[in-house]
Each structure stands twice: as C-alpha cells, then as structure tokens.
Scaffold this motif. Structure first.
Motif, PDB file in Angstrom:
ATOM      1  N   PHE A   1       1.769  -5.313   7.329  1.00 55.60           N
ATOM      2  CA  PHE A   1       0.980  -5.313   8.565  1.00 55.60           C
ATOM      3  C   PHE A   1      -0.464  -4.997   8.209  1.00 55.60           C
ATOM      4  O   PHE A   1      -1.391  -5.553   8.781  1.00 55.60           O
ATOM      5  CB  PHE A   1       1.537  -4.280   9.550  1.00 55.60           C
ATOM      6  CG  PHE A   1       2.813  -4.714  10.208  1.00 55.60           C
ATOM      7  CD1 PHE A   1       2.838  -5.858  11.002  1.00 55.60           C
ATOM      8  CD2 PHE A   1       3.981  -4.000  10.036  1.00 55.60           C
ATOM      9  CE1 PHE A   1       4.016  -6.274  11.628  1.00 55.60           C
ATOM     10  CE2 PHE A   1       5.162  -4.398  10.647  1.00 55.60           C
ATOM     11  CZ  PHE A   1       5.180  -5.537  11.441  1.00 55.60           C
ATOM     12  N   ALA A   2      -0.631  -4.064   7.259  1.00 52.53           N
ATOM     13  CA  ALA A   2      -1.969  -3.742   6.787  1.00 52.53           C
ATOM     14  C   ALA A   2      -2.242  -4.543   5.519  1.00 52.53           C
ATOM     15  O   ALA A   2      -1.383  -5.282   5.056  1.00 52.53           O
ATOM     16  CB  ALA A   2      -2.063  -2.252   6.509  1.00 52.53           C
TER      17      ALA A   2
ATOM     18  N   GLU B   1      -7.820   3.595   4.302  1.00 50.10           N
ATOM     19  CA  GLU B   1      -6.863   2.511   4.085  1.00 50.10           C
ATOM     20  C   GLU B   1      -5.442   2.978   4.421  1.00 50.10           C
ATOM     21  O   GLU B   1      -4.667   2.275   5.066  1.00 50.10           O
ATOM     22  CB  GLU B   1      -6.950   2.093   2.610  1.00 50.10           C
ATOM     23  CG  GLU B   1      -6.096   0.909   2.249  1.00 50.10           C
ATOM     24  CD  GLU B   1      -6.144   0.606   0.741  1.00 50.10           C
ATOM     25  OE1 GLU B   1      -7.119   1.006   0.081  1.00 50.10           O
ATOM     26  OE2 GLU B   1      -5.196  -0.002   0.254  1.00 50.10           O
ATOM     27  N   GLU B   2      -5.136   4.183   3.982  1.00 58.34           N
ATOM     28  CA  GLU B   2      -3.809   4.753   4.210  1.00 58.34           C
ATOM     29  C   GLU B   2      -3.580   5.034   5.690  1.00 58.34           C
ATOM     30  O   GLU B   2      -2.495   4.785   6.227  1.00 58.34           O
ATOM     31  CB  GLU B   2      -3.669   6.031   3.368  1.00 58.34           C
ATOM     32  CG  GLU B   2      -2.375   6.794   3.542  1.00 58.34           C
ATOM     33  CD  GLU B   2      -1.149   6.041   3.066  1.00 58.34           C
ATOM     34  OE1 GLU B   2      -1.278   4.933   2.520  1.00 58.34           O
ATOM     35  OE2 GLU B   2      -0.041   6.580   3.266  1.00 58.34           O
ATOM     36  N   ALA B   3      -4.613   5.532   6.355  1.00 57.13           N
ATOM     37  CA  ALA B   3      -4.486   5.809   7.792  1.00 57.13           C
ATOM     38  C   ALA B   3      -4.197   4.517   8.556  1.00 57.13           C
ATOM     39  O   ALA B   3      -3.254   4.447   9.347  1.00 57.13           O
ATOM     40  CB  ALA B   3      -5.763   6.464   8.298  1.00 57.13           C
ATOM     41  N   LEU B   4      -4.989   3.497   8.265  1.00 60.23           N
ATOM     42  CA  LEU B   4      -4.799   2.221   8.967  1.00 60.23           C
ATOM     43  C   LEU B   4      -3.414   1.637   8.668  1.00 60.23           C
ATOM     44  O   LEU B   4      -2.741   1.099   9.547  1.00 60.23           O
ATOM     45  CB  LEU B   4      -5.894   1.225   8.564  1.00 60.23           C
ATOM     46  CG  LEU B   4      -5.776  -0.164   9.200  1.00 60.23           C
ATOM     47  CD1 LEU B   4      -5.780  -0.077  10.718  1.00 60.23           C
ATOM     48  CD2 LEU B   4      -6.902  -1.082   8.713  1.00 60.23           C
ATOM     49  N   ARG B   5      -2.981   1.790   7.444  1.00 57.99           N
ATOM     50  CA  ARG B   5      -1.666   1.267   7.063  1.00 57.99           C
ATOM     51  C   ARG B   5      -0.551   1.913   7.892  1.00 57.99           C
ATOM     52  O   ARG B   5       0.335   1.250   8.404  1.00 57.99           O
ATOM     53  CB  ARG B   5      -1.422   1.535   5.575  1.00 57.99           C
ATOM     54  CG  ARG B   5      -0.187   0.847   5.015  1.00 57.99           C
ATOM     55  CD  ARG B   5       0.015   1.202   3.561  1.00 57.99           C
ATOM     56  NE  ARG B   5       0.454   2.574   3.386  1.00 57.99           N
ATOM     57  CZ  ARG B   5       1.693   3.003   3.550  1.00 57.99           C
ATOM     58  NH1 ARG B   5       2.639   2.154   3.918  1.00 57.99           N
ATOM     59  NH2 ARG B   5       2.003   4.264   3.394  1.00 57.99           N
TER      60      ARG B   5
ATOM     61  N   GLY C   1       0.800  -1.216   0.000  1.00 61.09           N
ATOM     62  CA  GLY C   1       0.000   0.000   0.000  1.00 61.09           C
ATOM     63  C   GLY C   1       0.839   1.276   0.000  1.00 61.09           C
ATOM     64  O   GLY C   1       0.320   2.370  -0.212  1.00 61.09           O
ATOM     65  N   ASP C   2       2.139   1.133   0.230  1.00 65.40           N
ATOM     66  CA  ASP C   2       2.993   2.319   0.264  1.00 65.40           C
ATOM     67  C   ASP C   2       3.082   2.934  -1.128  1.00 65.40           C
ATOM     68  O   ASP C   2       3.373   2.233  -2.103  1.00 65.40           O
ATOM     69  CB  ASP C   2       4.396   1.921   0.750  1.00 65.40           C
ATOM     70  CG  ASP C   2       5.241   3.140   1.109  1.00 65.40           C
ATOM     71  OD1 ASP C   2       5.257   4.107   0.328  1.00 65.40           O
ATOM     72  OD2 ASP C   2       5.870   3.111   2.177  1.00 65.40           O
TER      73      ASP C   2
ATOM     74  N   HIS D   1       2.894   0.003 -11.125  1.00 66.21           N
ATOM     75  CA  HIS D   1       2.989  -0.248  -9.689  1.00 66.21           C
ATOM     76  C   HIS D   1       3.746  -1.555  -9.488  1.00 66.21           C
ATOM     77  O   HIS D   1       3.471  -2.542 -10.178  1.00 66.21           O
ATOM     78  CB  HIS D   1       1.581  -0.348  -9.101  1.00 66.21           C
ATOM     79  CG  HIS D   1       1.568  -0.333  -7.597  1.00 66.21           C
ATOM     80  ND1 HIS D   1       1.961  -1.418  -6.859  1.00 66.21           N
ATOM     81  CD2 HIS D   1       1.231   0.635  -6.727  1.00 66.21           C
ATOM     82  CE1 HIS D   1       1.845  -1.114  -5.564  1.00 66.21           C
ATOM     83  NE2 HIS D   1       1.408   0.126  -5.459  1.00 66.21           N
ATOM     84  N   ALA D   2       4.704  -1.532  -8.560  1.00 64.08           N
ATOM     85  CA  ALA D   2       5.573  -2.701  -8.369  1.00 64.08           C
ATOM     86  C   ALA D   2       4.769  -3.973  -8.108  1.00 64.08           C
ATOM     87  O   ALA D   2       5.118  -5.048  -8.596  1.00 64.08           O
ATOM     88  CB  ALA D   2       6.550  -2.447  -7.227  1.00 64.08           C
TER      89      ALA D   2
END
Length: 671
Positions: free
Chosen positions: A330-331, A531-535, A296-297, A309-310
């Motif tokens: 982790f996420a 999603e980004e916050a949780l990640r 997600g990074d 995207h990789a």
DNA sequence: GTCATGTATCAA
DNA sequence: TGATACATGACC
C-alpha cells in the motif's frame, strides 16, 4: 639467520627427525589415497565447506571415491576432512581435473544423495554474501534447512495435473496490471513496482500473479512479512489455483515439516512457494516470478549475519535468473522508488478516480477535540455513522512505542530548550530530562501553545478501547495487539481497536478506518520515521471497504499525512528519495556499519581501503556500552559493489590473521 | 576452526 | 643453546 642451504646447518639428529616425520606424513597421505579408488568419470568434486571463516569462502577440490561416483552429484551434502577435522560441505561441481597442485583428499562420506543445493542457489548465495560482505557459509545456513532423514526417505507428492483457470479480478483498478499478468502468462519476465489502492485484496492479487505465471509453466516465489500474511495468501492461492499447487515455507514450522516442504520445492513437486524472508532462497524450479509484499516492513530484514533483506535477495535473484519481479505494498519504499527512477521496473498504480472511489481519506487536527477527549469531533462523526454499517478499525499507537512526553493540551512533542531533543521521564518522581543531552527540564512550556502541563502521550489499545467503549455503549469493542492479535473480525458493527501491524482483516473491509495520534510515530528521530509512519497508516487504511472513510487524527500539514490524504505513496517516496539523495543517505548512497570493540574497529578501518570517495564516519560509542563502537562507511550508490567488495576483502584478511571479529552490516535497516 | 612451520625471546 | 610463546599461513 638461516643459511641458504636450508636444512644443512641443522644438527644431523634433527635433520633426521624432520626428514623422518615428513616421510611419515607423505606415507600416510599415500596410504589414504591408495585406499580409495577414485571414480572413473569426473573424479574431482568441488565443494563448499561449512566453516565460519571468511577466507575459506571458496571451493575446495576433493577426490570422489568410486563407490560415491553416482551419488556425489552437485548439490548433495558431504562430509570432508578439512585441516584435521570432519566438516560438512556441499558438492557444487564435478570435474575431470583439479587445479590444486597437491594431492586431493577423498570425500569422507556422501551424507545423502538428495541434491539440496541447486546451482542457481549456489550463485544466489554467492551474490548475497558478496553484496553483504558476509560469508557464504552463513548465507547457506539461511538458504538450506537442516536435514531430517526420515522426511527425506519419503517421496514428495506431485502437484495435480491441472490448475483452475487464472483470474485477474483482484487487480481491477490497477494499471497496467492486465499487461503485466498477460506478459507473465506469455512466458515474459516483466518487472513492476506496485502501489495497491485502498480496499485491494492484495493477497488475491499476489495469488493471481502466481497463477498467471503458472499458466506459462513456470514457478513463483511470494515473500510476505509475517505468518498472518502467509495465511492470507495461502488461502488466496488455494482459492485461485486449488489445493496442492503451492507450498508454504516459514521458520515457525517444525524441522520435519520445514524440510518436507523444502524438498517438495527442490524436487520440483511444487513450483509456487509462499513464505517469509528465508523463503527468498527457495530453489523454485523454472522460476518465472519473484514477489514481495510490503517491502518496507522490517521483518523482511534478516537479523542474522550477514543481515540480507528479502527484497534485495529477490532482486539479486531476478538479475541472476532473469525472472519477473513484483514489489508491492500500500505504501512505497524509497528503495522501490529507486527501481522506478532507474527504469529497472515499471509502475503499477491506480488512476485518481479509482482511488477516490475506493476510499475517502481525510485528516483532522488533534486540536479540534472536545473536553480533552482523544478523538476530535469530526472523527467521532465518522465513527458514529460508520459503526451503523459495519466494523470500524481504530488504529492506536502502541503503549511504550515512544517514551517521550508531549504537551498536555495540544500534544506537540515536548522538546529540550537547549538542544531540541525529545523529553522523557526517567523515573516516577524525577523531573523530565532530555533524551539527547540529559538536561533536566524543570520550567518547560509548550512551544506551540504555551501550556505548562506535560503528559505521557501514549495510551495503549486497552485504554483507547475503554474510552471509546464508553462513547459508544452497546457496540462490541474488539482489541488486537501485543500478544493478542486477531486475524479477522466478522462483518458486523463493532469497534476494532488495534495497534499498528496488528489490524485484523474484516470480511468485506471496514466501514471506516480511524488513525489516532498520528503525530506520535512522526516524533521519532530515526532514519525512516516518516516513511514508516505512512506505511503503517496506509496498511491500516488499505483495509477499508470500497467507498469507506479513512480519518487520520494528527498534524494535517505534515507531508506524510498529506501523502496519506492524497493517497500518493509514489510522490512521497519520490520526495523522500530526493531528500535522502541530498543527505547522502541510502539508497542514494550505499552505507555499511562496522561494530565491535574500539581496537577491532580501528584496526578494521586501518586495513580497509574503500573505493575512491569513501567517507568514514566515526567510530562513535554505541548505546551505553563502552566496549562497543560503531563506524559508518559510505559511498555513492554506483560504488556500492566496490564498497561491499572492499569490506569483504578486509573481513577475509582479518579472518585469516585471526583478528578479533567485527560486525559488518551493509545497508543496515536502521542506524 | 586445526595444524605445521617460522620467528622472537629469554634463562641458563 | 634449547625451551617456549607467539605469529603466520595453509587447509583440497
């Protein structure tokens, strides 16, 4: 009107001139061809030319001169004459005959006999170009580093004969990790989406997966977001396998080192590759496993055309080469969840009791604070007791992360009365304005608590550190963030204040992790906000030591925080996936943006004919720039390939007609 | 991208 | 009619 007899109505003089020049051109070609003696065996070289034009994105045939018969092998760089200029090209195939009806021009020169473009990378770059509606030349530039002649002249040192025995300690507590690793060791190609439990040494786990694959005689490709993660896994690989079995490919190495390490891979001297996104193209021999950590990074999204995207590159590669896959974090991203939904990959996760033993996660409402302090009572208590045992991580959102305002008292984000857009300050003296509709908010009152005071909500790490330092006199306070990122902190009581993504690693994990201002990253109005916050929280929480505390300060009822407390990235991703599906957003849909001048985008849309059911949204102006507009095209997921194909088709057409370029981005990371 | 060729346009 | 601009398509 030309007569049916063609040239017959030309003046005799002109006809002579035309005939003369044609004869001359033919003679020149003949002379050139005659100069060159063609190779006896497979005299035809099929080459890919390095030109930025989409419609030239196909192989061209050239004659192999006899002197280059041995060196012009598939994969080597050559120079060819193309439309009157010398261009770089790669040989992708040698053949006995050509389909080209005309005479073949000879290769000008074999730049070097080093085959740098492996057949599987030819296939991969083709698939990536197709998928992202871009040109293969652009993808090839991402895949093959520039040549460095001195480096090429040196041999690559072979890897040691033997490697240390593979272990699987880091995978403890994850199911069915043992089966996954065993399958790799047996030469199988399992595919898994892995949600790491807190306090997992994921870098060691990746290294162990590579070692398990290595034991089957195959190579691995490990892709991580950034340099710090590369260093972690680098150390873990050395620990697990010993020196000399792997190689690190990153963009920040100099040209010589980058090419040296690339050659070590392409020559087969190293078969375990670790790197950042561009490493996804590395020509690993006997590829058994591709792995990506924290997919997600946004660092995994290539910012250069065609913006691959990789994770997608690795998944395409796995499809083409039939290797194993590990998508871990982790996420969990919605895209990774999609791999499970479709049954393409299996899930690796931890049973409840393991999660409970690894970390005690709780959430504290921001309102339960004392004296307007930033850290509520319950979080202070955790801080106090944990700092007696070891380092404590405090994650504090970056200053300037969100220029919006919040209620001074309860910190609910301030919203516009007219359109509910976020309020922000445009200048030191101006009243706050709505970021969406521009309306001034003079008589603002908090919708939650009625308070009239506003505050710029964000304290930087430095302010947080200062505040906390006063509350814990005598305790060392270490700051990590911005351009001062710490890789590690010692295993001693300390407060470690870090911005998201800059959390240092603690030797045996943090005694506790405190996440401040959790409402803040949730207040953004973007596609992947939750999603980004949780990640980011999960990545910080993951650094806790076994049995440590994690405390989040924020809106406890928010689904993202609920997912954190229950440590349920899977459930969260599933819920997000369902919502995206309902809203026709990726990955339930395949989307692409088309950006360019209004005329060019309109023209593009006129020429474009997507598959049945294609939606076209916009075009709308982009940002403040009036010369740029963006259109979005969207299809159901199953038509994704057709959409990419149709977009590529128009790009080729437009390129051939020399029309103004537009930027096409398939699956853009953000809108 | 370059190059060659075809078609449209316009002053003389 | 010839000069010129512009469009089109091939490029191995």
């Amino acid at each position: 009107m030309p007569s049916p007899e063609g040239e017959s109505d030309m003046l005799p003089g002109l006809r002579a001139t035309v005939a003369d020049s044609r004869a001359k051109a033919a003679a020149t070609r003949k002379r050139r061809a005659a100069e060159v003696e063609a190779a006896e065996r497979d005299p035809v070289a099929r080459v890919l030319v390095d030109l930025p034009l989409a419609h030239l994105d196909r192989p061209f045939d050239y004659l192999v001169p006899a002197k280059d018969a041995e060196s012009a092998v598939p994969g080597v760089r050559v120079k060819v004459r193309f439309a009157g200029q010398d261009v770089d090209a790669y040989v992708v195939e040698r053949a006995a005959e050509s389909d080209h009806p005309g005479r073949l021009a000879p290769l000008r020169r074999v730049v070097s006999p080093e085959p740098v473009l492996a057949p599987e990378v030819v296939a991969l770059t083709g698939a990536v170009a197709e998928r992202y509606a871009g040109s293969r030349a652009d993808v090839l530039r991402l895949a093959v580093p520039p040549r460095h002649a001195t480096t090429e002249a040196k041999p690559s040192a072979p890897a040691p004969e033997t490697a240390s025995a593979a272990t699987r300690e880091a995978w403890t507590g994850h199911e069915p990790a043992a089966a996954f690793l065993a399958h790799l060791t047996d030469g199988g190609s399992p595919r898994a989406v892995w949600s790491a439990a807190p306090a997992t040494d994921w870098a060691a786990a990746l290294a162990e997966a590579a070692a398990a694959t290595y034991a089957s005689g195959r190579g691995s490709l490990l892709v991580v977001p950034d340099r710090r993660d590369v260093d972690r896994v680098d150390a873990a690989l050395t620990q697990v396998l010993g020196e000399g079995h792997h190689v690190v490919l990153t963009a920040d190495a100099g040209p010589a080192a980058r090419y040296r390490d690339f050659l070590a891979v392409s020559r087969g001297a190293r078969r375990i590759v670790l790197g950042t996104r561009a490493a996804a193209f590395a020509p690993v021999r006997d590829l058994g496993l591709v792995a990506i950590w924290d997919d997600g990074d946004d660092l995994h999204a290539e910012p250069r055309a065609p913006y691959p995207h990789a994770r997608e590159v690795l998944l395409l590669r796995a499809d083409l080469q039939g290797c194993g896959v590990l998508v871990g974090g982790f996420a969990r991203t919605v895209e990774a969840q999609q791999l499970l939904r479709t049954g393409w990959a299996r899930e690796i996760t931890s049973p409840r009791e393991v999660l409970r033993a690894r970390a005690r996660v709780s959430v504290v409402e921001a309102g339960e604070r004392e004296h307007g302090a930033r850290v509520p009572r319950a979080a202070y208590d955790v801080l106090r007791s944990a700092t007696a045992e070891g380092p404590v991580l405090v994650q504090s959102p970056r200053a300037g992360y969100l220029p919006s305002l919040a209620c001074e008292r309860c910190r609910t984000p301030a919203r516009c009365a007219a359109c509910t857009g976020p309020l922000q300050l445009s200048g030191p003296t101006d009243p706050p304005r709505c970021r969406w509709c521009g309306q001034q908010a003079r008589d603002w009152a908090c919708g939650e608590c009625g308070h009239r005071g506003l505050r710029a909500p964000v304290l930087g790490g430095a302010r947080t550190a200062e505040e906390l330092g006063r509350s814990f006199p005598g305790l060392p306070v270490l700051v990590s963030g911005g351009d001062q990122v710490r890789a590690t902190v010692p295993d001693r009581p300390a407060l470690v204040v870090a911005t998201p993504g800059a959390e240092p690693l603690a030797a045996v994990g943090y005694a506790a992790v405190v996440l401040l201002d959790c409402w803040l990253p949730l207040a953004r109005a973007e596609l992947r906000t939750d999603e980004e916050a949780l990640r980011r929280w999960a990545n910080a929480a993951g650094l806790v030591r076994p049995g440590g505390h994690v405390v989040a300060v924020g809106p406890a009822e928010h689904p993202a925080l609920q997912a954190l407390v229950r440590w349920d990235p899977a459930g969260f991703a599933e819920r997000e996936a369902a919502q995206r599906s309902e809203a026709h957003l990726p990955p339930a849909s395949r989307m692409a943006t088309i950006i360019g001048t209004p005329g060019a985008v309109d023209d593009m849309l006129t020429l474009f004919s997507g598959p049945e059911g294609t939606e076209v949204l916009g075009p709308v102006p982009v940002g403040d720039d009036e010369d740029e507009v963006r259109a979005v095209v969207r299809v159901p997921r199953r038509l994704g390939a057709a959409l990419s194909g149709a977009l590529g088709e128009v790009q080729r057409l437009r390129s051939a007609r020399k029309l103004e370029a537009v930027r096409v981005q398939v699956d853009p990371f953000s809108l």
